[in-house]
Design an enzyme around this catalytic site. Sequence first.
Site, mmCIF file in Angstrom:
data_model
loop_
_atom_site.group_PDB
_atom_site.id
_atom_site.type_symbol
_atom_site.label_atom_id
_atom_site.label_comp_id
_atom_site.label_asym_id
_atom_site.label_seq_id
_atom_site.Cartn_x
_atom_site.Cartn_y
_atom_site.Cartn_z
ATOM 1 C CB CYS A 1 -22.240 58.439 -14.165
ATOM 2 S SG CYS A 1 -22.533 59.306 -12.633
ATOM 3 C CB CYS B 1 -23.175 57.097 -9.988
ATOM 4 S SG CYS B 1 -21.793 56.865 -11.098
ATOM 5 C CG HIS C 1 1.416 66.507 -34.793
ATOM 6 N ND1 HIS C 1 0.513 67.540 -34.913
ATOM 7 C CD2 HIS C 1 1.735 66.126 -36.049
ATOM 8 C CE1 HIS C 1 0.305 67.780 -36.183
ATOM 9 N NE2 HIS C 1 1.014 66.944 -36.903
ATOM 10 C CD GLU D 1 -0.934 68.784 -32.221
ATOM 11 O OE1 GLU D 1 0.276 68.993 -32.152
ATOM 12 O OE2 GLU D 1 -1.471 68.132 -33.139
ATOM 13 C CE1 TYR E 1 -22.300 68.261 -15.904
ATOM 14 C CE2 TYR E 1 -23.575 69.931 -14.755
ATOM 15 C CZ TYR E 1 -22.358 69.338 -15.045
ATOM 16 O OH TYR E 1 -21.214 69.823 -14.486
ATOM 17 C CD GLU F 1 -24.629 64.089 -19.704
ATOM 18 O OE1 GLU F 1 -25.317 63.345 -18.981
ATOM 19 O OE2 GLU F 1 -23.427 64.343 -19.457
ATOM 20 C CE LYS G 1 -23.535 60.366 -18.841
ATOM 21 N NZ LYS G 1 -23.659 61.433 -17.900
HETATM 22 P P1 NDP Z 1 -29.496 71.118 -13.746
HETATM 23 O O1 NDP Z 1 -29.674 71.845 -12.469
HETATM 24 O O2 NDP Z 1 -28.164 70.974 -14.341
HETATM 25 O O3 NDP Z 1 -30.466 71.780 -14.836
HETATM 26 C C1 NDP Z 1 -31.833 71.940 -14.594
HETATM 27 C C2 NDP Z 1 -32.430 72.647 -15.776
HETATM 28 O O4 NDP Z 1 -33.843 72.680 -15.655
HETATM 29 C C3 NDP Z 1 -31.958 74.096 -15.889
HETATM 30 O O5 NDP Z 1 -31.791 74.368 -17.256
HETATM 31 C C4 NDP Z 1 -33.123 74.867 -15.292
HETATM 32 O O6 NDP Z 1 -33.245 76.156 -15.838
HETATM 33 C C5 NDP Z 1 -34.295 74.025 -15.732
HETATM 34 N N1 NDP Z 1 -35.447 74.156 -14.840
HETATM 35 C C6 NDP Z 1 -35.454 74.032 -13.498
HETATM 36 N N2 NDP Z 1 -36.708 74.181 -13.032
HETATM 37 C C7 NDP Z 1 -37.502 74.389 -14.107
HETATM 38 C C8 NDP Z 1 -38.891 74.629 -14.267
HETATM 39 N N3 NDP Z 1 -39.716 74.659 -13.230
HETATM 40 N N4 NDP Z 1 -39.379 74.815 -15.509
HETATM 41 C C9 NDP Z 1 -38.537 74.790 -16.573
HETATM 42 N N5 NDP Z 1 -37.218 74.570 -16.487
HETATM 43 C C10 NDP Z 1 -36.707 74.375 -15.258
HETATM 44 O O7 NDP Z 1 -30.202 69.722 -13.478
HETATM 45 P P2 NDP Z 1 -30.199 68.346 -14.278
HETATM 46 O O8 NDP Z 1 -31.513 67.748 -13.952
HETATM 47 O O9 NDP Z 1 -29.826 68.521 -15.698
HETATM 48 O O10 NDP Z 1 -29.029 67.548 -13.585
HETATM 49 C C11 NDP Z 1 -28.939 67.472 -12.151
HETATM 50 C C12 NDP Z 1 -27.510 67.426 -11.729
HETATM 51 O O11 NDP Z 1 -26.975 66.140 -11.975
HETATM 52 C C13 NDP Z 1 -26.573 68.366 -12.490
HETATM 53 O O12 NDP Z 1 -26.582 69.655 -11.963
HETATM 54 C C14 NDP Z 1 -25.244 67.701 -12.343
HETATM 55 O O13 NDP Z 1 -24.635 68.123 -11.153
HETATM 56 C C15 NDP Z 1 -25.600 66.234 -12.252
HETATM 57 N N6 NDP Z 1 -25.296 65.562 -13.529
HETATM 58 C C16 NDP Z 1 -23.994 65.488 -13.931
HETATM 59 C C17 NDP Z 1 -23.671 64.874 -15.118
HETATM 60 C C18 NDP Z 1 -22.247 64.819 -15.562
HETATM 61 O O14 NDP Z 1 -21.355 65.008 -14.743
HETATM 62 N N7 NDP Z 1 -21.997 64.574 -16.849
HETATM 63 C C19 NDP Z 1 -24.689 64.282 -15.991
HETATM 64 C C20 NDP Z 1 -26.020 64.438 -15.485
HETATM 65 C C21 NDP Z 1 -26.292 65.046 -14.291
HETATM 66 P P3 NDP Z 1 -32.379 77.411 -15.308
HETATM 67 O O15 NDP Z 1 -31.020 77.265 -15.901
HETATM 68 O O16 NDP Z 1 -33.138 78.588 -15.844
HETATM 69 O O17 NDP Z 1 -32.400 77.343 -13.832
#
Ligand code: NDP
Length: 455
Positions: free
Chosen positions: A49, A44, A438, A443, A180, A184, A52
């Site tokens: 976080c 984080c 407002h 709102e 995510y 982002e 980022k």
């Molecule tokens: P996520 O699990 O959110 O997303 C992973 C993405 O990668 C999905 O779209 C998935 O597709 C795709 N994917 C997975 N494997 C493959 C593959 N082999 N080939 C192609 N695409 C693939 O992971 P992130 O890495 O984005 O983030 C990890 C975690 O970190 C998040 O889940 C969240 O909990 C946390 N996070 C939170 C934030 C916040 O609170 N603002 C900011 C950043 C991270 P599919 O959907 O088809 O499975």
Amino acid sequence: MSANFEYDLVVIGAGSGGVRLARMSAQKGARVAVIESRYLGGTCVNVGCVPKKLFVYGSRVGEDLEDAAGYGWNIPDDNIQFDWPTLVANKNSEIHRLNGIYKTMLENAGVTIIEGTARLEDAQTVVVGERRISAAHITVATGSWPVVPDIPGKEHMVTSNDMFYLPQLPREAVILGGGYIAVEFAGILAGLGVKTTLIYRGDLFLRGFDEDVREFTAGEIRKKGIDLRFNVNIDSVTPDGAHYKVALSDGSTLSTGLVMAATGRRALTDGLGLEALGVEMTKSGHIAVDSHFQTSVPSITALGDVIGTPQLTPVALAQGMVLSRRLFGDGEGEMDYSAIATAVFCHPNIGTVGPIESEARERYGRLRIYRSEFKPMRHTLSGRDERSMMKLIVDDASDKVVAAHMVGPDAGEILQGLSVAIKAGATKAVFDSTVGIHPTSAEEFVTMREPHSVG
Ligand code: NDP
């Protein structure tokens, strides 16, 4: 507390959850050590976080400058320059400051900080280099690490860890993933002037978010010039002079300066020796725990990203507090995972709390959906074509508002307050009787009178 051990608690990993557990336990009088091999504050603070969000702020400035003209500001655009190394250096000094604050917080609470890589020798002994440390309780809070898919040329792909230290910004970037981090970073890069393409394997990105939110966000993000490509994957990445050639599963290719994998994070348990001790793991590679963070070995507990609960800092913080109370305090409390609000800091933001519409329908049956879509007031004069969307999901039988979803400026800020109302069980009648502030976007959440759909 046991005199037979050097410490009452050894925490492996000084990320959000581990630090909270260590501090709270020490404040309760426990003798606590925390072992960290990399950086205080974990993902984080160092590569998640915090940096980022700083990059997100940086990436918004360009649009603010463009929007200024509608408000009468004359900003000559022939001399506007963005300097990436300055942003990275300033971000680094802020992270360095936070690392120091974490160190002071731990030391002030009486926690011993041990730098190094931990390995469990037995159920109550941790080894760090030459040092053997005995503890009544050991908590594994080692977090998670980005996963890169196993495709030809994967060694040329960077992850979020690298994005925070890129020596220079590329002109074009390709991001793989639709979660995510992908969304982002697409916003950050595009906001900083990088021609950005996001590649997602499914029909529509942000799987798990409300269906309306996903579609609306895709529309808004495309307006920012981000090239969203769905139903396609990356087959290979090949160096091509100073660029990379990215071969896609639809037969097309892209030439780009950077390829980022944002394809999820795996539990970071390498080298801990958990298997040898008989600590059970889940199929997804996380440490298996019960609702009290207890592993299959009585003296070993685990929390945070490593146990496969939502990978969110506030979840790990709450887990740390619950576990500390259980080990050294007054209770057996369990973590309440209901109505956890979350935000995606893309542009515009997504803020959400409660189930998505399809899940709510399964859980509650008949629903009333309230939905509002509008141009934020700020853009009446800026002229920017950006819209916001808000949605409330109400259980028709009880009149309880069970979820709120938003895409728009400050959605994360707005949803935090709403999550309290939803957790407290506020009905739509309570929302209706709440006087709005407002003029704000927020709102709208208390002025949506006619359901968009019922059923
Ligand atoms: P996520 O699990 O959110 O997303 C992973 C993405 O990668 C999905 O779209 C998935 O597709 C795709 N994917 C997975 N494997 C493959 C593959 N082999 N080939 C192609 N695409 C693939 O992971 P992130 O890495 O984005 O983030 C990890 C975690 O970190 C998040 O889940 C969240 O909990 C946390 N996070 C939170 C934030 C916040 O609170 N603002 C900011 C950043 C991270 P599919 O959907 O088809 O499975």
